[in-house]
Write a protein that holds these residues in place. Structure first.
Motif, PDB file in Angstrom:
ATOM      1  N   ALA A   1       0.829  -1.206   0.000  1.00  0.00           N
ATOM      2  CA  ALA A   1       0.000   0.000   0.000  1.00  0.00           C
ATOM      3  C   ALA A   1       0.862   1.254   0.000  1.00  0.00           C
ATOM      4  CB  ALA A   1      -0.929  -0.004   1.207  1.00  0.00           C
ATOM      5  N   ARG A   2       1.946   1.252   0.774  1.00  0.00           N
ATOM      6  CA  ARG A   2       2.845   2.414   0.810  1.00  0.00           C
ATOM      7  C   ARG A   2       3.523   2.617  -0.532  1.00  0.00           C
ATOM      8  NH1 ARG A   2       0.500   2.379   4.994  1.00  0.00           N
ATOM      9  NH2 ARG A   2      -0.796   3.602   3.601  1.00  0.00           N
ATOM     10  N   LEU A   3       3.930   1.526  -1.176  1.00  0.00           N
ATOM     11  CA  LEU A   3       4.561   1.646  -2.495  1.00  0.00           C
ATOM     12  C   LEU A   3       3.563   2.139  -3.530  1.00  0.00           C
ATOM     13  CD1 LEU A   3       6.753  -1.606  -2.615  1.00  0.00           C
ATOM     14  CD2 LEU A   3       7.534   0.745  -2.286  1.00  0.00           C
ATOM     15  N   ASP A   4       2.310   1.732  -3.372  1.00  0.00           N
ATOM     16  CA  ASP A   4       1.291   2.120  -4.344  1.00  0.00           C
ATOM     17  C   ASP A   4       0.975   3.605  -4.281  1.00  0.00           C
ATOM     18  OD1 ASP A   4      -0.362   1.129  -6.450  1.00  0.00           O
ATOM     19  OD2 ASP A   4      -2.110   1.463  -5.161  1.00  0.00           O
ATOM     20  N   ASP A   5       1.410   4.261  -3.211  1.00  0.00           N
ATOM     21  CA  ASP A   5       1.251   5.708  -3.113  1.00  0.00           C
ATOM     22  C   ASP A   5       2.284   6.450  -3.955  1.00  0.00           C
ATOM     23  OD1 ASP A   5      -0.834   5.395  -1.357  1.00  0.00           O
ATOM     24  OD2 ASP A   5       0.414   5.577   0.429  1.00  0.00           O
ATOM     25  N   LYS A   6       3.255   5.730  -4.477  1.00  0.00           N
ATOM     26  CA  LYS A   6       4.363   6.335  -5.215  1.00  0.00           C
ATOM     27  C   LYS A   6       4.230   6.061  -6.703  1.00  0.00           C
ATOM     28  CE  LYS A   6       6.123   7.261  -1.157  1.00  0.00           C
ATOM     29  NZ  LYS A   6       6.162   8.648  -0.614  1.00  0.00           N
ATOM     30  N   ASN A   7       5.180   6.606  -7.444  1.00  0.00           N
ATOM     31  CA  ASN A   7       5.262   6.380  -8.880  1.00  0.00           C
ATOM     32  C   ASN A   7       6.609   5.767  -9.227  1.00  0.00           C
ATOM     33  OD1 ASN A   7       2.706   7.691  -9.804  1.00  0.00           O
ATOM     34  ND2 ASN A   7       3.672   9.507  -8.935  1.00  0.00           N
ATOM     35  N   VAL A   8       6.623   5.063 -10.346  1.00  0.00           N
ATOM     36  CA  VAL A   8       7.893   4.519 -10.842  1.00  0.00           C
ATOM     37  C   VAL A   8       8.867   5.677 -11.053  1.00  0.00           C
ATOM     38  CG1 VAL A   8       9.025   3.308 -12.743  1.00  0.00           C
ATOM     39  CG2 VAL A   8       6.808   2.512 -11.894  1.00  0.00           C
ATOM     40  N   GLY A   9      10.077   5.532 -10.539  1.00  0.00           N
ATOM     41  CA  GLY A   9      11.077   6.583 -10.640  1.00  0.00           C
ATOM     42  C   GLY A   9      11.225   7.414  -9.384  1.00  0.00           C
ATOM     43  N   ASP A  10      10.230   7.337  -8.476  1.00  0.00           N
ATOM     44  CA  ASP A  10      10.346   8.045  -7.202  1.00  0.00           C
ATOM     45  C   ASP A  10      11.451   7.423  -6.364  1.00  0.00           C
ATOM     46  OD1 ASP A  10       8.270   9.670  -7.907  1.00  0.00           O
ATOM     47  OD2 ASP A  10       6.786   8.740  -6.590  1.00  0.00           O
ATOM     48  N   VAL A  11      12.130   8.241  -5.598  1.00  0.00           N
ATOM     49  CA  VAL A  11      13.154   7.755  -4.662  1.00  0.00           C
ATOM     50  C   VAL A  11      12.553   7.752  -3.262  1.00  0.00           C
ATOM     51  CG1 VAL A  11      15.433   8.171  -3.653  1.00  0.00           C
ATOM     52  CG2 VAL A  11      15.050   8.596  -6.096  1.00  0.00           C
ATOM     53  N   VAL A  12      12.589   6.593  -2.606  1.00  0.00           N
ATOM     54  CA  VAL A  12      12.032   6.466  -1.263  1.00  0.00           C
ATOM     55  C   VAL A  12      13.151   6.182  -0.271  1.00  0.00           C
ATOM     56  CG1 VAL A  12       9.802   5.667  -2.104  1.00  0.00           C
ATOM     57  CG2 VAL A  12      11.579   4.000  -1.578  1.00  0.00           C
ATOM     58  N   VAL A  13      12.886   6.534   0.982  1.00  0.00           N
ATOM     59  CA  VAL A  13      13.835   6.277   2.061  1.00  0.00           C
ATOM     60  C   VAL A  13      13.333   5.078   2.868  1.00  0.00           C
ATOM     61  CG1 VAL A  13      14.979   7.202   4.114  1.00  0.00           C
ATOM     62  CG2 VAL A  13      14.420   8.719   2.188  1.00  0.00           C
ATOM     63  N   LEU A  14      14.099   3.992   2.837  1.00  0.00           N
ATOM     64  CA  LEU A  14      13.750   2.805   3.603  1.00  0.00           C
ATOM     65  C   LEU A  14      14.530   2.792   4.909  1.00  0.00           C
ATOM     66  CD1 LEU A  14      13.797  -0.079   0.945  1.00  0.00           C
ATOM     67  CD2 LEU A  14      11.889   1.397   1.598  1.00  0.00           C
ATOM     68  N   LEU A  15      13.806   2.519   5.985  1.00  0.00           N
ATOM     69  CA  LEU A  15      14.476   2.247   7.250  1.00  0.00           C
ATOM     70  C   LEU A  15      14.482   0.731   7.416  1.00  0.00           C
ATOM     71  CD1 LEU A  15      15.778   3.293   9.873  1.00  0.00           C
ATOM     72  CD2 LEU A  15      13.477   3.226  10.899  1.00  0.00           C
ATOM     73  N   VAL A  16      15.687   0.132   7.438  1.00  0.00           N
ATOM     74  CA  VAL A  16      15.795  -1.327   7.506  1.00  0.00           C
ATOM     75  C   VAL A  16      16.616  -1.717   8.731  1.00  0.00           C
ATOM     76  CG1 VAL A  16      15.605  -1.539   5.001  1.00  0.00           C
ATOM     77  CG2 VAL A  16      17.861  -1.412   6.064  1.00  0.00           C
ATOM     78  N   GLU A  17      16.365  -2.926   9.181  1.00  0.00           N
ATOM     79  CA  GLU A  17      17.117  -3.473  10.308  1.00  0.00           C
ATOM     80  C   GLU A  17      17.882  -4.701   9.824  1.00  0.00           C
ATOM     81  OE1 GLU A  17      17.945  -6.282  13.472  1.00  0.00           O
ATOM     82  OE2 GLU A  17      16.312  -6.542  12.027  1.00  0.00           O
ATOM     83  N   ARG A  18      19.170  -4.737  10.150  1.00  0.00           N
ATOM     84  CA  ARG A  18      20.018  -5.862   9.778  1.00  0.00           C
ATOM     85  C   ARG A  18      20.935  -6.180  10.954  1.00  0.00           C
ATOM     86  NH1 ARG A  18      23.939  -4.978   4.782  1.00  0.00           N
ATOM     87  NH2 ARG A  18      21.891  -4.611   3.792  1.00  0.00           N
ATOM     88  N   ALA A  19      20.862  -7.420  11.407  1.00  0.00           N
ATOM     89  CA  ALA A  19      21.707  -7.887  12.517  1.00  0.00           C
ATOM     90  C   ALA A  19      21.600  -6.971  13.729  1.00  0.00           C
ATOM     91  CB  ALA A  19      23.158  -8.006  12.056  1.00  0.00           C
TER      92      ALA A  19
END
Length: 365
Positions: free
Chosen positions: A333-351
């Motif tokens: 749903a969050r991605l569907d708010d955007k358009n192809v080519g938009d740059v998004v900021v992901l907050l990710v957790e790793r280890a």
């Protein structure tokens, strides 16, 4: 003295006689008064009395506004022969409606407000948004396109107006308010959920589907799409696809015939994600695999790795542009708010450590 013969009683006193006479007269007058209306009606002429029409006075300001809105918008609304509604999108003859309105139909005819009928051609559909675009060939007297508004700034409590063809009763206006925002409904036949829906108490019944939901300025703010009702009739809970979604989807359908959802280039799974959330006690979306060469791959995201020592968890997406992502459905749903080519900021957790990553969205498959 005793009177053995009752017929030999003396005549009553004259005062008593006078009292009895007066009492009898009063009783007769009271009886006559009760029946006087009936007697008057019996002897009066049998012609109907003339009534004078009272001047109404000027319409209230809100009544004038509603009437003007309907009269301006009516010509932009169409009747589709599947017993549903739609509306004119542009001067090229494109008609927007719901996907479920034309689903399974081999053909459709569009009827304009002026009575003209046109055979419609299917341009494109997006079942995930319950949107479809038809096209009719109107060479002259083109019907006006409905004015387009926005839905991002809607407020609960503001007035809305629905125009459609409920139960086949063409060009019907109902009014209400925005009851709630950002509702979600499950998709048809187990399909993806439809998100960001507008909830309204404006009466929406079978046949209203595909018709416009307008604000008080007569601007399109949504497409009436569904109702919540055990009986199948309006229960004061209707839903509309917001116009901001329509503005993203419809131009693509007109241009390519299909809607391409923006994507990160990762593989996720709803059921596996739910199990991992239960095991770790963490919300978010666990990346199972990163597509080689994808936007996510270029940004440095990693998926699950299988090594000799066992399985190494990959990245867990926590939020997109600062908005929390709790599961796969909300990620989509969050991605569907955007358009192809938009740059998004992901907050990710790793280890156990969080980091931000910039990802340019790519076309989905």
């Amino acid at each position: 003295m005793a009177y053995l013969d009752p017929y030999q009683r003396p005549a009553p006193d004259r005062f008593v006689r006078r009292g009895l006479f007066i009492t009898a007269c009063i009783a007769a007058l009271m009886l006559l008064w009760q029946f006087l209306p009936a007697i008057e009606a019996w002897f009066s002429p049998r012609e109907a009395a003339e009534r004078t029409v009272m001047a109404r006075g000027d319409l209230a300001a809100d009544e004038k506004t509603t009437i003007e809105l309907f009269e301006k918008s009516r010509a932009s609304v169409v009747y589709i022969t599947t017993a549903h509604s739609g509306f004119i999108w542009d001067d090229a003859g494109h008609v927007v409606t719901n996907f479920h309105v034309i689903q399974g139909a081999s053909e459709a005819t569009v009827k304009l407000a002026d009575g003209r009928d046109y055979q419609a051609a299917l341009v494109g559909t997006s079942p995930a948004h319950d949107i479809a675009v038809l096209k009719i060939g109107v060479g002259f007297k083109r019907p006006p396109a409905v004015p387009v508004g926005t839905s991002a700034d809607l407020k609960v409590g503001q007035k809305v107006f629905a125009i459609g063809n409920p139960f086949g009763l063409d060009w019907t206006l109902t009014t209400g308010i925005v009851s709630a925002l950002d509702r979600s409904l499950p998709g048809e036949a187990g399909g993806p959920a439809i998100d960001h829906l507008i909830q309204t108490d404006a009466a929406i019944n079978p046949g209203n589907s595909g018709g416009p939901l307008l604000d008080s300025a007569g601007r399109l703010i949504g497409i009436n799409t569904a109702i919540y009702s055990p009986s199948g009739a309006s229960a004061g809970i209707g839903f509309a696809v917001p116009v901001d979604t329509v503005m993203r989807v419809v131009p693509q359908l007109i241009k390519t015939g299909k809607y391409i959802r923006p994507a990160l280039g990762i593989e996720v799974d709803e059921q596996i994600n739910a199990r991992l959330q239960a095991l770790t006690g963490s919300k978010g979306v666990f990346v199972l695999r990163v597509t080689p060469g994808s936007a996510a791959h270029r940004a440095g995201l990693v998926g699950v790795e299988v090594t000799a020592g066992g399985i190494v968890p990959g990245d867990r997406v926590i939020s997109i542009d600062g908005i929390a992502v709790d599961d796969v459905t909300t990620l989509q749903a969050r991605l569907d708010d955007k358009n192809v080519g938009d740059v998004v900021v992901l907050l990710v957790e790793r280890a156990g450590k969080t980091r931000e990553m910039l990802v340019e969205l790519q076309p989905g498959v």
